[in-house]
Scaffold this motif. Structure first.
Motif, PDB file in Angstrom:
ATOM      1  N   THR A   1     -23.876 -12.376 -38.230  1.00 56.14           N
ATOM      2  CA  THR A   1     -23.423 -10.991 -38.175  1.00 56.14           C
ATOM      3  C   THR A   1     -23.910 -10.281 -39.424  1.00 56.14           C
ATOM      4  O   THR A   1     -23.632 -10.745 -40.535  1.00 56.14           O
ATOM      5  N   PRO A   2     -24.631  -9.180 -39.257  1.00 54.39           N
ATOM      6  CA  PRO A   2     -25.106  -8.450 -40.443  1.00 54.39           C
ATOM      7  C   PRO A   2     -23.954  -8.090 -41.371  1.00 54.39           C
ATOM      8  O   PRO A   2     -22.891  -7.651 -40.924  1.00 54.39           O
ATOM      9  N   GLY A   3     -24.146  -8.321 -42.647  1.00 53.20           N
ATOM     10  CA  GLY A   3     -23.137  -7.991 -43.646  1.00 53.20           C
ATOM     11  C   GLY A   3     -22.069  -9.046 -43.842  1.00 53.20           C
ATOM     12  O   GLY A   3     -21.232  -8.926 -44.724  1.00 53.20           O
TER      13      GLY A   3
END
Length: 169
Positions: free
Chosen positions: A12-14
């Motif tokens: 998941t980005p971030g």
């Protein structure tokens, strides 16, 4: 697959965890089994941070959404294998390292179809905040049978019956 990703956590980005490696086929990878189980525990803790009243069932439904899983069966299988009532607040489960280790063990077994190489009872206990070398009750004995301790039901929740082989004798 997904190197040391015991919970099959999607990339998941971030979102990152200590020991995280490059994503593989959309899933996180980790440098060690301990890093993978630590991320699994951290992900559950993040659910509690977002919603302090989230139940085990609600957290598992978020982890294994109906768009990708038979969520009801997923929750039932973890409840049956762990003895943890799905109506319990997840925060209460995570407060107790022994119970949290049981949940992590049951979830890993379901996600991975067993316990991956390099994952031991101490791996779950350490990720849950307990002291390694204390045998986690939820971990398997030498025959592969999960060890369970009774977990109290949440107020007003229906208690899951003990369906373990030991209870059948």
């Amino acid at each position: 697959g997904f190197a040391n990703n015991t919970g099959n956590i999607r990339a998941t980005p971030g979102v990152s965890f200590p020991g995280q490696g490059p994503a593989q086929n959309g899933f996180m990878t980790f440098d060690s089994p301990q890093s993978g189980v630590n991320a699994q525990a951290g992900n559950l803790a993040a659910y509690v941070k977002q919603n302090p009243n989230i139940t085990v069932a609600q957290a598992l439904a978020k982890w294994a959404p109906p768009s990708e899983n038979n969520t009801g069966q997923y929750i039932s299988q973890i409840a049956e294998s762990s003895g943890i009532n799905p109506g319990m607040p997840l925060a209460d489960v995570l407060k107790d390292p022994g119970t949290a280790a049981i949940l992590l063990d049951a979830q890993t077994r379901l996600e991975k179809g067993g316990i991956p190489k390099g994952v031991t009872p101490d791996t779950f206990t350490a990720a849950a905040g307990g002291q390694p070398s204390q045998v986690a009750i939820g971990s398997a004995d030498a025959s592969g049978t999960p060890q369970r301790a009774p977990v109290p039901a949440a107020p007003g929740a229906q208690q899951m019956p003990d369906i373990s082989p030991q209870a059948q004798t």
